[in-house]
Design a protein around this motif. Structure first.
Motif, PDB file in Angstrom:
ATOM      1  N   UNK A 169       0.811  -1.222   0.000  1.00 12.93           N
ATOM      2  CA  UNK A 169       0.000   0.000   0.000  1.00 12.93           C
ATOM      3  C   UNK A 169       0.845   1.273   0.000  1.00 12.93           C
ATOM      4  N   UNK A 170       2.170   1.134   0.065  1.00 15.56           N
ATOM      5  CA  UNK A 170       3.067   2.288   0.133  1.00 15.56           C
ATOM      6  C   UNK A 170       4.151   2.139  -0.929  1.00 15.56           C
ATOM      7  N   UNK A 171       4.350   3.199  -1.716  1.00 13.75           N
ATOM      8  CA  UNK A 171       5.357   3.185  -2.781  1.00 13.75           C
ATOM      9  C   UNK A 171       6.421   4.225  -2.470  1.00 13.75           C
ATOM     10  N   UNK A 172       7.672   3.777  -2.442  1.00  8.59           N
ATOM     11  CA  UNK A 172       8.812   4.645  -2.164  1.00  8.59           C
ATOM     12  C   UNK A 172       9.556   4.871  -3.483  1.00  8.59           C
ATOM     13  N   UNK A 173       9.616   6.124  -3.932  1.00 10.12           N
ATOM     14  CA  UNK A 173      10.177   6.441  -5.239  1.00 10.12           C
ATOM     15  C   UNK A 173      11.589   7.008  -5.137  1.00 10.12           C
ATOM     16  N   UNK A 174      12.475   6.484  -6.003  1.00 12.36           N
ATOM     17  CA  UNK A 174      13.814   7.023  -6.210  1.00 12.36           C
ATOM     18  C   UNK A 174      14.090   6.990  -7.712  1.00 12.36           C
ATOM     19  N   UNK A 175      15.251   7.530  -8.118  1.00  9.53           N
ATOM     20  CA  UNK A 175      15.633   7.332  -9.506  1.00  9.53           C
ATOM     21  C   UNK A 175      15.948   8.583 -10.280  1.00  9.53           C
ATOM     22  N   UNK A 209      -2.471   4.882  -3.331  1.00 10.12           N
ATOM     23  CA  UNK A 209      -1.300   4.377  -2.629  1.00 10.12           C
ATOM     24  C   UNK A 209      -0.748   5.473  -1.732  1.00 10.12           C
ATOM     25  N   UNK A 210      -0.160   5.083  -0.635  1.00 10.52           N
ATOM     26  CA  UNK A 210       0.633   6.010   0.170  1.00 10.52           C
ATOM     27  C   UNK A 210       1.957   6.197  -0.572  1.00 10.52           C
ATOM     28  N   UNK A 211       2.399   7.436  -0.707  1.00  6.35           N
ATOM     29  CA  UNK A 211       3.526   7.725  -1.592  1.00  6.35           C
ATOM     30  C   UNK A 211       4.650   8.403  -0.828  1.00  6.35           C
ATOM     31  N   UNK A 212       5.863   7.906  -1.052  1.00 11.81           N
ATOM     32  CA  UNK A 212       7.067   8.475  -0.448  1.00 11.81           C
ATOM     33  C   UNK A 212       8.003   8.912  -1.569  1.00 11.81           C
TER      34      UNK A 212
END
Length: 211
Positions: free
Chosen positions: A148-154, A173-176
């Motif tokens: 349920x949580x997406x952690x974004x990098x890149x 989604x819960x977003x980081x």
């Protein structure tokens, strides 16, 4: 009830477009600043691997005939520009973020919309446009795994990460956003992300939360 704070134990770490042709010095489509954030991306990836949490690497592949290229780059590719071409070294993930025993990307499988396993609880997927959810199975893939949580990098916040963040938010989604582990981040963009409920943080915040 708090609907936007990260649930770290049910999170996925997503890297966006961190491929040789977008990252390495003098690469044909180098995005400045990406190589500088690789050490922090690597630390995040190592922590997720240590914890056994899922990782998805989202990539681009541009067929050399331009048939799957977005219109802003189609003419350039049709006229001979070559980057992130299927089965080329330029399309591969940069070495710093690869898992142990990494195998080359299977372009046919990825272009067919399949998720390629490259490690334990770690996959690569292809997106045809800016957003990671556009005409892909990413939403279903994550929900099947109770994420349920997406952690974004890149790579290159203004384009693919930002679009993917909006798409994730639209799907509840819960977003980081790990701001210091992403290239081309700017202050106005950070504020815009906070305005839609994104949890904006730095590497140290994530590492502390995953202890």
């Amino acid at each position: 009830m708090n609907y936007i704070s990260p649930n770290w134990n049910t999170s996925v770490l997503i890297t966006i477009d961190t491929q040789n042709d977008f990252t390495l010095p003098n690469a044909p489509a180098q995005i400045k600043g990406t190589i500088e954030v690789l050490p922090k991306m690597r630390s995040l990836l190592e922590k997720y691997r240590e914890k056994g949490l899922p990782i998805v690497h989202v990539i681009r592949l541009y067929k050399e005939d331009g048939s799957n290229v977005d219109i802003c780059r189609k003419k350039m590719v049709e006229e001979g520009a070559k980057f992130v071409a299927p089965n080329s070294d330029g399309a591969e993930l940069v070495s710093e973020i690869r898992p142990l025993n990494y195998n080359s990307l299977d372009a046919d499988k990825l272009l067919n919309g399949e998720f390629q396993s490259i490690g334990e609880n770690e996959w690569v997927m292809y997106k045809s446009r800016w957003g990671a959810f556009y005409k892909t199975d990413l939403e279903g893939f994550l929900k099947q795994r109770n994420i349920d949580t997406i952690v974004f990098t890149g790579c290159n916040f203004p384009n693919c990460p930002r679009t993917s963040i909006y798409e994730a938010s639209e799907r509840d989604f819960r977003v980081v956003m790990v701001a210091d582990s992403m290239s081309q981040v700017y202050e106005k963009g950070i504020q815009e992300m906070k305005n839609i409920g994104v949890y904006v943080c730095n590497l140290n915040d994530v590492m502390s939360s995953l202890k």
